[in-house]
Structure formats: C-alpha cells, structure tokens
Design an enzyme around this catalytic site. Structure first.
Site, PDB file in Angstrom:
ATOM      1  N   SER B 207       0.753  -1.329   0.042  1.00  0.00           N
ATOM      2  CA  SER B 207      -0.063   0.056  -0.010  1.00  0.00           C
ATOM      3  C   SER B 207       0.959   1.207  -0.042  1.00  0.00           C
ATOM      4  O   SER B 207       1.913   1.089   0.246  1.00  0.00           O
ATOM      5  CB  SER B 207      -0.701  -0.052   1.344  1.00  0.00           C
ATOM      6  OG  SER B 207       0.006   0.336   2.359  1.00  0.00           O
ATOM      7  N   ASP B 264      -6.620 -13.659   0.337  1.00  0.00           N
ATOM      8  CA  ASP B 264      -6.745 -13.600   1.845  1.00  0.00           C
ATOM      9  C   ASP B 264      -7.752 -14.590   1.937  1.00  0.00           C
ATOM     10  O   ASP B 264      -9.184 -14.696   2.029  1.00  0.00           O
ATOM     11  CB  ASP B 264      -7.401 -12.618   2.195  1.00  0.00           C
ATOM     12  CG  ASP B 264      -6.464 -11.134   2.028  1.00  0.00           C
ATOM     13  OD1 ASP B 264      -5.447 -11.085   2.727  1.00  0.00           O
ATOM     14  OD2 ASP B 264      -6.882 -10.439   1.407  1.00  0.00           O
ATOM     15  N   LYS B 296     -10.666  -4.804   0.903  1.00  0.00           N
ATOM     16  CA  LYS B 296     -10.500  -6.185   1.335  1.00  0.00           C
ATOM     17  C   LYS B 296     -11.514  -6.841   1.205  1.00  0.00           C
ATOM     18  O   LYS B 296     -11.803  -8.113   0.727  1.00  0.00           O
ATOM     19  CB  LYS B 296      -9.433  -6.367   2.379  1.00  0.00           C
ATOM     20  CG  LYS B 296      -8.912  -7.939   2.507  1.00  0.00           C
ATOM     21  CD  LYS B 296      -7.869  -7.916   3.634  1.00  0.00           C
ATOM     22  CE  LYS B 296      -6.425  -7.397   3.194  1.00  0.00           C
ATOM     23  NZ  LYS B 296      -5.337  -7.672   4.152  1.00  0.00           N
TER      24      LYS B 296
END
Lengths: 500, 500
Positions: B207, B264, B296
């Site tokens: 990020s 994830d 996310k």
C-alpha cells in the site's frame, strides 16, 4: 510506459528459467520508477523482451545506469557486451484473478486457462504464482472440460510436430520409479517392427536420471527438429531430448514447480502428459503407470482413475490411449543413474545373461501394447512378437542404427569411486524406499556426473544374510562418494527386512 | 552433514526477508555437495545459521572458495569482513507433507500447524511453499479448530508482551482502504480517557502507507520494547512500529506472500489478526471492517462471517473482540501517502475547520467501541465521550505527549512537485477506484518518499463540473511525478461519473 536506457552487464549469475536483473540502488531509474527488491520488470533489447525480477544492489558490482543480467536473461535477450536495454514496470498479472476464482470454487473456462498458460509460458509467473495455480488445481480438482481446455491451452503455446504417416506411436511413464528406463528398449522394438515412434524425452529435474540423461551416455540426444526428422525418416524411431523442440513449454515450467512441491494434481498430470504427446504429433499412446507406496501413483484406484481421465481427454483430441498398470513397489533394473541405467538397457537389448529380468519384462509389456495399438501385432500377440524381436537381435540392430543416425553409439562411462553398502541383518527384504535410493544416487552426483549413482543388489522377497551386498554407490569424486555414504549412515532403514 | 569453510563476501544485493548465497560454479564445495541453482542450503557462522537459496556464479564477482551473501543474510548472520562460513544442504521440508494432505482434503492438526509455522518463521519456506500453504488454506477453508491452532502456532513462534494492567486495549483494521488512518486519533482518545493501548503498527507492504509510515512523519516509531514500555507507562498509549518487536514473525512472512497473490483466506486472516494482537498482550480488541468493492472485504455477508470467526476464535484465547463494519466504498480522509495522511490526522486532532469529517467520524466510532469495551464509557455513551475528548483538546494534548515520549513531535514534510488532475466531464461522482488511486500514490513515490502521494478533492455523490480539481498528485522528484501522470493519462476511469 516510460523506458530508460541502461548499459547491459553480464553478471554471470545462474538463474535457470527465470530472469534476474540487478540495478544499483542509487540509479535514478530505480528511484524514478519506484523499483524495490523483487519488483517485476520488463527488460527490453531491440525487439526482444523478458520478464525479470529486480534486485537492488548497494555494492560496486553494478554501477548506477547499468543493468546486470543473469545468464538466463542474457541468453533469452540475445545480448552482446555494451548493449543498451530498457527496464520498465511489468504489467499486473490479470490472469491471477482466474486462479483466485478457482481457489474460491469457480470453474476455469477456456479463456482463463489460455491466459494463465500464456503467462506461464512467457515466464511471467514466479514460483509463488505457479504454486498458487498448481495448488488450486489440486485442491479443487479439474473436471473433464477443464482438463481438456488446459491440455488445449498447453499445446497452443508451443510448437506442434506433424509426421507424414497415419499412425504415430508414443509411450509415457508416470514416473517416480528409479531405474525404470524402458524407453530405449521399447523404441528399438517398435521401430524394428515397422512402427513410427519419434520419441522426445526429458532430462532429470529432481530425479537421478531422465531418459535423455541415460540415452546421452549412449548417443547424442541434443538434436534439432530437422535432425530428428532425418533419424525418424531413416530408422522409424529416435530417442532425443525434447527440450530444444519447445513442445508444450508451459509444461516444463509447471513440472519444475510441481516437483519442488511434490504435488501432482490429477488434472495437471493429465494435461501435462497429453499436451506433450499431442504436441509431438502422437496418434497412439501407451501409458505406463507404476503403482507403489513410493512411486508417483500410490494405489490401484488412483491409477485407474488417472488412466481413465487420460483415455477420455485423449479421445477428445483423437488420441488413442492404452494404459498399463505395473508394479511400482521397487526400482526396475539394477542401475540408478545415467550410465548405470544405460548398462541395464544395453544388457536387455544384447540379451546378456545378467540382463535385469524385471526391466526386460516391463519393456516387453509396453512394447506389446504399442505393437498391438499400431497394427504390428494382433491383440494378444504383441508380447510374443516383441520378445522374438529382442531374442533374434533385430531390436539391438535397430538400436545401433538409431544411435548411429543420432551421431554415433558410445560406451557409457564408469565411475572411479565405488563403495558397497552391506545388509546389517539377515532376513527377507520386505521394503525398498525408492525415494531415498534416488536421493543417494543424487548425492553421489547423478545426473550431472553421468557415471554416478548406485547399483541395487537385492529385490523384494529375497532372503539375505548379514554382510551381504545391498547396493554399490558409484561416484566420480571422493567428496560426492563421502556425501552419499554419510546419508546412508544416517538412514539405516532404506531397505526394510522381515526378520526370520 | 559435512561442512566446508568458505570466505564470506558482502555482495550487496538486497533480498529482504530471504537469504541468497552466491558461489562460484567451479568451487569444489559446489561440486562435491552437488549444489545447483536454487539449492536450499544452510549457511552457518559460529552459533548462527540461516536458510539460503544458492545461485552459482560464472563471473569473477565471486571467486572459488568464497560465499557471497546478500544483505539480509549478512545481517541475519551478524557477519564481519573476512569471516568464515560453512554451507551445507538444507534438510528436506517435512512440514510440506501436511500441506499436501490439506490440499487433498485432510484437516491440519495442531502438530502439523506448529511444524509449518516453525518452518515459515525460520525462513525455510520459499515463495513457492508459502503460496502452496496459503492457497490450500483458502481453497479448503480452515474450520474453527484449525483457525485456533494456527493462531496458537503463530503466537508461539514469536515474542509475547505482557502488561501490568487487567485490560489492554487494541484496535485492528482489515485493510484495503487508502487513507483510513484512524489509529493515531483513536490511541490519543483512548489513552486520554485512561485506557492502556500499547499500539504496534506495520509499515506498508504493497500500500502507499502503513500506519507506521504515517506516524513516522510525526514522531519516531522505531522503538525497542523497553522504550515502548516507558512510553506506555507514562502516557497509557503509543503508536510504534511493530517490526522490531518480533510479534508473530510468521505472520509478516505470510502476509507478504498473500499480498503478492492478492489472496486472503478467511482462516488465514483470522489467525493473522489474532496472533499479532494476542502476542502484543491485548485483552480487548475493536476490529474495523470496511466493506466495499475495492476494499479487502467486499460484501456485508463476508464481513459478518469474518467478524464472527474473529470473535469466536478470540474467545478461545480469552480475548474480547468487538467488530465494527464500516463504509469502504471510498478512501477515508483526503490524503493518501504518509505525510498527507498525517496532515489529515493532525487536522482531526486539532479540530481544524478543514478536518476531513469522514476520518473524524470513523475514528470516533472505533474510539467509542474501545471506551465501552475498556470500561471508560457506559454502553451507548462511548461516542459522546470520545467526541468531547477531541473537542476539548485532551486527545490532542495526549497525542503531543505520546509523540514527545516517543522522541519528539515533528512536522510532516511537504512535496516539491505537485500537479492537479481535473474532472474530464460534469456529473455526479458515482465510483472511486481505491486500488488505482493507491497505485498512483505509489508511482508518485509513496511510501518511501514520505511527502509523496495524492490528495483527493471529491467524494461519492458529489456533483462536479468539467475542469474541477479531482485530486492533486504530490511527488518529491519530477520523474516520479511524470510516472504518476502517465498512469493517470492511461487510466481515465479511476473516478466514475454519473452523467446528468
């Protein structure tokens, strides 16, 4: 995107199948582009480019405004000293989103598989990406359509050979069994019986010998496609290294990652086998599936399922497949390692009294399948014809001609250093750990040291006394011999005994 | 196994979190040990050792009998010029067999998970192995017991902090939303209200800014555990970089691989969050889950499921968890990048008229949760007390004291080069692509260039006219500014408009 011209430096680091580029941390291109360690970049030289992993350097081995290229990158780009290259950010890997979808349970369609395989073949996937694809396909098994489309995608990214005959024979062994070097024998028999069998083989990746490594101790195998064609035109068969031929190049990359993970998803295996054979132009295939606790296929149920998938998916491409399930509980033949396996092959072809009976039997079973599939024998008569072809010397004569056509038959080398490991107790042999025997052969130097490996003196069920030779390690250097011996010392249970 | 003494050379190649060792192809150790490219080896210096990936070298940058170590390896081993190291084969990774089992549908038990995580933390897993573990856990979702045991294994391989108070507060945001820099505000409010909140934060991996990067523009964050304890003893809270503290070190390694794959798995996320917080000594945790198409967590259902798992697994360790689902459809605040986000934080703490209302609101919601969990506010009254603490300057005063205790409050840097991108059409803003805005900030130099990033001038639903400022890019060099502008030029649809 914006490019920056840098002076190419041959840094001499070996990173096979993967390009690494080294740039000084203070290089303004690194700063301006925001390159950090492991940034994926495109290195371009004229019309050629390669995806590379970037590593910043803080020492003087690379100066600012230089780009140090690893050997593989240097060769892929066809660089010359003083060449100027540009280095830019690689595009994001859009095909990864299909893999994420697969992880979460979506099917892979033909377009997604094409994209994934194109990126794999172009070297855009690092190990971490390859592993995600392979693991996803193993954890969420591929269905029939996915296997077919994966096979098609893998064929389409490489070359495809065509042969001017209606039936092109091939064989394949679903590996994991050391010493199982039937191919040179099978090719000799099939070609002697009039079939066309243009056999491409592979070098070892993690095993002590690939068929190409073994064959290379008997004749040159590094042939161009044109040279291969001449051999097949003249002799009906060949045994060459397939690496130069660029058949299903994505498969080579995926297999390398699979072996690191020791992970073989069924769908992946089916596509791997079929893409290579179809790209090589095969119309008829015998597939050998050794089953055993330390072989690649560990149960008959798994072997039958895999065989059925290969037959079904093969049929979708017009390929006739005959599976042969075989005993994979112990090594085949006595040698493990390129030259030692080549000696077993020669013994069988020459019909010597010391020829390993199991290797001969196994080769005959496969040759029989090919003769029947290819119309050189009626159903049920293949084995008899194959055995006669061995017995009367036709197979050996054909093999010599094939070797001559490939550049000349030669004598396999012998090792300077040998040491025999003995049985530590008396009893009957009840377990032989193929994986750890392979490891010993590799520690002794195989496959790079051609004469290295081991010779196994015992078979399952054989009664043995204490002190009887178990196997002999062969090495080309004392260091390698010591290394193998240290491993043997630390692993006394490689050969299991049932005490009387 | 047999060792060989080699002269260590600092080759200056940066391979963070992974050791590379370079040896000459003609070195007899390479030959005797059978080292080839990417062999996994153990490099030992005195009592220290590190697992490294070996690359053979054919140029003169490394001589035979030398071992060139990458920067990370050099530092891990604590090498000095002229030191002698030994290089031997790494042991095979036995823990991979548990991952293969998981791929084929077996459960992971506590012993297997301990082995995997120990190997991960020791750096024995390359990207290809990490990816197999992460992909397997995503494709074959972890059940409750697996999540709990994975969490436990991850805690056990690192340090664990203990605090001499009954309630230790913490917060966590399940990321993906640029500019969502609530932590410094929340810590200031919680500590000002008498709670203990020893906050460890992370730096950006992919990020444009991590909380540690942002906080570093306001005060030193690179504190030892002892220094961190002194700050918390004096002020009740801190905002430090957790990297030096070695809490759940396996998590750092897994997260890095997850981000490369953009994968994830829920179980992985639960264990990642909880292991870090439990290792930091937390007893009460507020978890912030922004939900949005480019965040996310992409749906409320997924957020609720994840929240429930964190609550349930947390309870197994005696941790009280309060989840807060929030709006993740657009960036929070106006700045993206370390210094620009720090300015938003300061504006909220100082109560200035230009303080971003959404960042203030979001921080208050989280602070309210902490105050209620920690007993500093009755249920339903947390927000009012938090808002008052901001309004009356207590939070700002506390923040200044925390910064002073960490080494001194400082002014965030400003960028030399800025350029404003304008709206290309009139209408109402109906979509803001957080991922591509982050990419622009990174191309402009964030997070390494602290002043770099962008300032967003529009919000969802806002009516705009053509030519109105959309966002301003900040960069510390003209090259980086150009690079961000080229990307903006090639991506005209980052901000979507509903035409009137």
């Amino acid at each position: 995107m914006i490019g920056h011209s840098l002076s190419a430096v041959r840094i001499g680091i070996e990173t096979p199948n993967e390009a690494h580029v080294f740039m000084h941390r203070d290089c303004h291109v690194c700063r301006a582009e925001g390159f950090t360690s492991r940034t994926s970049v495109i290195v371009t030289y004229g019309a050629r480019s390669v995806i590379a992993t970037l590593f910043p350097v803080t020492s003087e081995i690379i100066k600012p405004m230089e780009a140090g290229l690893s050997e593989w990158a240097w060769q892929e780009l066809g660089l010359v000293p003083g060449a100027r290259v540009t280095v830019t950010h690689a595009l994001p890997l859009d095909s990864l989103s299909a893999i994420r979808g697969k992880v979460y349970g979506n099917r892979l369609d033909s377009i997604s598989l094409e994209r994934v395989i194109r990126d794999v073949a172009a070297g855009r996937y690092a190990g971490i990406h390859l592993s995600a694809f392979l693991t996803a396909c193993a954890a969420r098994p591929l269905d029939f359509d996915e296997m077919r489309e994966l096979t098609r995608a893998m064929i389409d990214v490489g070359r495809r050979l065509h042969w001017p005959v209606p039936k092109v024979m091939d064989k394949h062994c679903v590996g994991g069994l050391p010493g199982n070097r039937t191919t040179p024998i099978v090719v000799a028999i099939a070609a002697a019986c009039g079939l066309t069998i243009p056999k491409t083989t592979s070098r070892a990746i993690t095993s002590p010998a690939g068929t190409a490594d073994t064959m290379e101790t008997l004749a040159p195998v590094d042939l161009s496609i044109d040279a291969m064609r001449r051999v097949v035109d003249g002799e009906g068969g060949c045994v060459v290294w397939g690496g130069a031929v660029q058949l299903s190049p994505a498969d080579d990359i995926l297999i390398r990652a699979e072996r690191v993970l020791d992970l073989d998803g069924e769908g992946q295996m089916v596509a791997s086998i079929l893409s290579k054979k179809l790209a090589a132009g095969a119309t008829h295939l015998v597939i050998d599936l050794p089953v055993g606790p330390t072989a690649k296929v560990r149960s008959f149920e798994a072997a039958q399922r895999l065989a059925q998938s290969v037959v079904d998916v093969g049929r979708a491409f017009g390929l006739v497949v005959k599976p042969i399930l075989s005993d994979g509980t112990q090594p085949v033949g006595s040698g493990i390692g390129p030259a030692l396996e080549a000696r077993d092959v020669l013994a069988v072809l020459q019909g010597g009294p010391l020829a390993p009976a199991d290797l001969r039997d196994h080769a005959l079973a496969i040759a029989a399948g090919l003769l029947e599939l290819g119309g050189a024998a009626r159903d049920g008569e293949g084995r008899q014809i194959a055995a006669e072809c061995l017995r009367n010397g036709q197979a050996w004569a054909k093999f010599q001609k094939i070797c001559a056509a490939q550049g000349g038959l030669r004598e396999p080398p012998t090792a300077k250093y040998t040491r025999t490991a003995e049985m530590r107790a008396a009893g009957a042999i009840d377990r032989i750990d193929c994986r750890r025997l392979s490891r010993i052969a590799k520690l002794a130097g195989a496959p790079d040291a051609k004469a290295a490996g081991l010779q196994l003196h015992v078979r399952l069920g054989m009664p043995v006394s204490r002190g009887q030779p178990a196997f002999t390690v062969h090495a080309e250097s004392p260091g390698e011999l010591d290394y193998a011996l240290a491993y043997i010392e630390a692993n006394p249970d490689i050969i299991g005994i049932l005490h009387p």
